[in-house]
Design a protein around this motif. Sequence first.
Motif, PDB file in Angstrom:
ATOM      1  N   MET A 172       0.720  -1.143   0.028  1.00  0.00           N
ATOM      2  CA  MET A 172      -0.019   0.010  -0.035  1.00  0.00           C
ATOM      3  C   MET A 172       0.913   1.281  -0.084  1.00  0.00           C
ATOM      4  O   MET A 172       0.611   2.302  -0.763  1.00  0.00           O
ATOM      5  N   PRO A 173       2.001   1.315   0.967  1.00  0.00           N
ATOM      6  CA  PRO A 173       2.559   2.692   0.783  1.00  0.00           C
ATOM      7  C   PRO A 173       3.478   2.912  -0.391  1.00  0.00           C
ATOM      8  O   PRO A 173       3.824   3.966  -1.113  1.00  0.00           O
ATOM      9  N   SER A 174       3.703   1.527  -1.154  1.00  0.00           N
ATOM     10  CA  SER A 174       4.564   1.954  -2.310  1.00  0.00           C
ATOM     11  C   SER A 174       3.789   1.736  -3.526  1.00  0.00           C
ATOM     12  O   SER A 174       4.097   1.881  -4.808  1.00  0.00           O
ATOM     13  N   SER A 175       2.477   1.702  -3.527  1.00  0.00           N
ATOM     14  CA  SER A 175       1.469   1.711  -4.449  1.00  0.00           C
ATOM     15  C   SER A 175       1.450   3.025  -5.330  1.00  0.00           C
ATOM     16  O   SER A 175       1.230   3.105  -6.682  1.00  0.00           O
ATOM     17  N   GLY A 176       1.801   3.913  -4.723  1.00  0.00           N
ATOM     18  CA  GLY A 176       1.643   5.412  -5.402  1.00  0.00           C
ATOM     19  C   GLY A 176      -0.036   5.691  -5.620  1.00  0.00           C
ATOM     20  O   GLY A 176      -0.367   6.751  -6.232  1.00  0.00           O
ATOM     21  N   GLY A 177      -0.708   5.209  -4.771  1.00  0.00           N
ATOM     22  CA  GLY A 177      -2.241   5.274  -5.100  1.00  0.00           C
ATOM     23  C   GLY A 177      -2.682   6.483  -4.023  1.00  0.00           C
ATOM     24  O   GLY A 177      -3.428   7.604  -4.359  1.00  0.00           O
ATOM     25  N   ALA A 178      -2.398   6.345  -2.780  1.00  0.00           N
ATOM     26  CA  ALA A 178      -2.731   7.342  -1.671  1.00  0.00           C
ATOM     27  C   ALA A 178      -1.869   8.462  -1.941  1.00  0.00           C
ATOM     28  O   ALA A 178      -2.397   9.901  -1.897  1.00  0.00           O
ATOM     29  N   ILE A 179      -0.630   8.211  -1.731  1.00  0.00           N
ATOM     30  CA  ILE A 179       0.461   9.325  -1.852  1.00  0.00           C
ATOM     31  C   ILE A 179       1.282   9.074  -3.099  1.00  0.00           C
ATOM     32  O   ILE A 179       1.852   8.024  -3.351  1.00  0.00           O
ATOM     33  N   PRO A 180       1.494   9.919  -3.954  1.00  0.00           N
ATOM     34  CA  PRO A 180       2.209   9.516  -5.294  1.00  0.00           C
ATOM     35  C   PRO A 180       3.621   9.087  -5.050  1.00  0.00           C
ATOM     36  O   PRO A 180       4.220   9.381  -3.754  1.00  0.00           O
ATOM     37  N   VAL A 181       4.226   8.081  -5.832  1.00  0.00           N
ATOM     38  CA  VAL A 181       5.147   7.346  -5.437  1.00  0.00           C
ATOM     39  C   VAL A 181       6.520   8.405  -5.481  1.00  0.00           C
ATOM     40  O   VAL A 181       7.530   8.250  -4.702  1.00  0.00           O
ATOM     41  N   GLN A 182       6.396   9.527  -6.164  1.00  0.00           N
ATOM     42  CA  GLN A 182       7.473  10.505  -6.237  1.00  0.00           C
ATOM     43  C   GLN A 182       7.551  11.080  -4.758  1.00  0.00           C
ATOM     44  O   GLN A 182       8.721  12.056  -4.860  1.00  0.00           O
ATOM     45  N   MET A 183       6.920  10.953  -3.797  1.00  0.00           N
ATOM     46  CA  MET A 183       6.678  11.779  -2.712  1.00  0.00           C
ATOM     47  C   MET A 183       6.835  10.800  -1.442  1.00  0.00           C
ATOM     48  O   MET A 183       6.863  11.195  -0.299  1.00  0.00           O
ATOM     49  N   PRO A 225       9.264   7.787   0.770  1.00  0.00           N
ATOM     50  CA  PRO A 225      11.157   7.321   0.708  1.00  0.00           C
ATOM     51  C   PRO A 225      11.291   6.631  -0.229  1.00  0.00           C
ATOM     52  O   PRO A 225      10.844   5.815  -0.700  1.00  0.00           O
ATOM     53  N   GLY A 226      12.922   6.458  -0.380  1.00  0.00           N
ATOM     54  CA  GLY A 226      13.329   5.673  -1.466  1.00  0.00           C
ATOM     55  C   GLY A 226      13.038   4.201  -1.264  1.00  0.00           C
ATOM     56  O   GLY A 226      13.251   3.548  -2.483  1.00  0.00           O
ATOM     57  N   PHE A 227      13.066   3.635  -0.136  1.00  0.00           N
ATOM     58  CA  PHE A 227      12.866   2.230   0.195  1.00  0.00           C
ATOM     59  C   PHE A 227      11.415   1.967  -0.645  1.00  0.00           C
ATOM     60  O   PHE A 227      11.375   0.655  -1.415  1.00  0.00           O
ATOM     61  N   PHE A 228      10.367   2.693  -0.174  1.00  0.00           N
ATOM     62  CA  PHE A 228       9.145   2.428  -1.148  1.00  0.00           C
ATOM     63  C   PHE A 228       9.185   2.882  -2.666  1.00  0.00           C
ATOM     64  O   PHE A 228       8.393   1.960  -3.265  1.00  0.00           O
TER      65      PHE A 228
END
Length: 464
Positions: free
Chosen positions: A256-267, A269-272
């Motif tokens: 979920m945190p790495s999906s870029g759905g709730a918060i864009p993936v460009q925003m 941390p690098g791990f996600f």
Amino acid sequence: MAEHKAEPGSGGASSLGATVRTLAQTLWFPAFFFTGFLVCYLLPFHNPTPHHVDVAVAGPAAEQLDQALEKQSPGAFDIHQVADADAARDAVTSRDMTAGYVPDPKTPQLFVAKADGYSLESVLQKTFTAVAQQSGGKLQMHDVAPTAPGDGMGTGLFYVVLSCTIPSYVSVMMLLRATTFGRRKKVLTLVAIGVVESVVAFFVARSMDVIPNEPLAIPLVFLMTQAVALTSFGLVPFFKSFFPGVAMGLFVLLSMPSSGGAIPVQMVPGFFRALHPIMPMGNLIEGLRGLFYFDGKDVWRHALVIAVWVVAGLALIALGAWKDRRAERKEAAEREEAAAVEEPPVEDPSFELPQPSAVAPHTHRLGRQEPTLTGRVTDERGEPLPGVALTVTGTHGRELMRAITDENGEYAATGLPDHFVNVIASSPERLAAVARVMARDGHPVRQDFRLTPRRTAAGAPAGR
């Protein structure tokens, strides 16, 4: 005679150790879940900031702007020079760049795509409004990929995908309790659930104008449900009681945190950001964005990544089946040699692992485990014997459960290990009987007994 006294506090220490072990065994999952949410949700979402957002800048001012933005927000934006305003716009519509900026003393322009995320659009607008004001101009915003009318915040697509991700994982957890279902039936059930989820989610989202009318989204969503469900099911034989933590960590805490759905993936941390091209949820969201808003850009590339997860899940299921067959052959060989072997762990553990227990015969209610062993105990005339004790033991002789026959002389048990067990029928006034049966998941077995009185059958065989 010397007296042996127990060491002070030894009983208390033993009791404390047992308490700690019990708490660790029962509470490890909520503790893992609590820690995972703190690390995987609070960390990336508490203060989202842009990281290496690609921006196309028209004209020779790109280098100067790059230096100014780097000084103001180090690492936030990567500036790429393009020929003119049309090239800047095309870079955004083709998804090569996240934004396009056209410097102009009077009317500078910014091309953005709301479909990439409302919060990212807001950051870009704020940043380049300040840049335009420094040159004395008023920024003009152009949204080249607006979201559907019912998705004002640009996060509706995330919740559509989420509604099919978590139930796919939970379906595996619930099917593990279906002890009368074999592996094949469980896989077919997961496929059917995926079909229903993908179709219902599409039409519900369409009815609310959250997504455009693109039916190709249905097979993409279905593919993702199978990536989650089949991979989760394939992990069960290898992680057993730790399976909930592994699957939840993969498909909820990390996806979920790495999906870029709730918060864009460009925003985030690098791990996600590094996980984003790998996880099925992120690939589905990017694939649907391309399908809905960017003329099908890279849809098949994202679908291919999700398909790799499906293949991996099928491979794990096949490997688990081979592992079980190999264990059965080994058990058969060792049984022929009369060698005692340890009982294999119970297949398909879940939050509440199936435990050997007695159940009422002929009682089948929704949510209850189906009997894996049934039978009837009668006397020498074939009349039912109520109150007879049935004891089920493993190959070591360790007692697994006990049951008592009802008024019809019948008994039933569930949750038995996928292994040979000994069933002993005993009554104070009759000779005991014992039978060795093979309990298998999805294959209920029946074992009847006939007990003879002790006074008339002295020296007779114990049972059949």
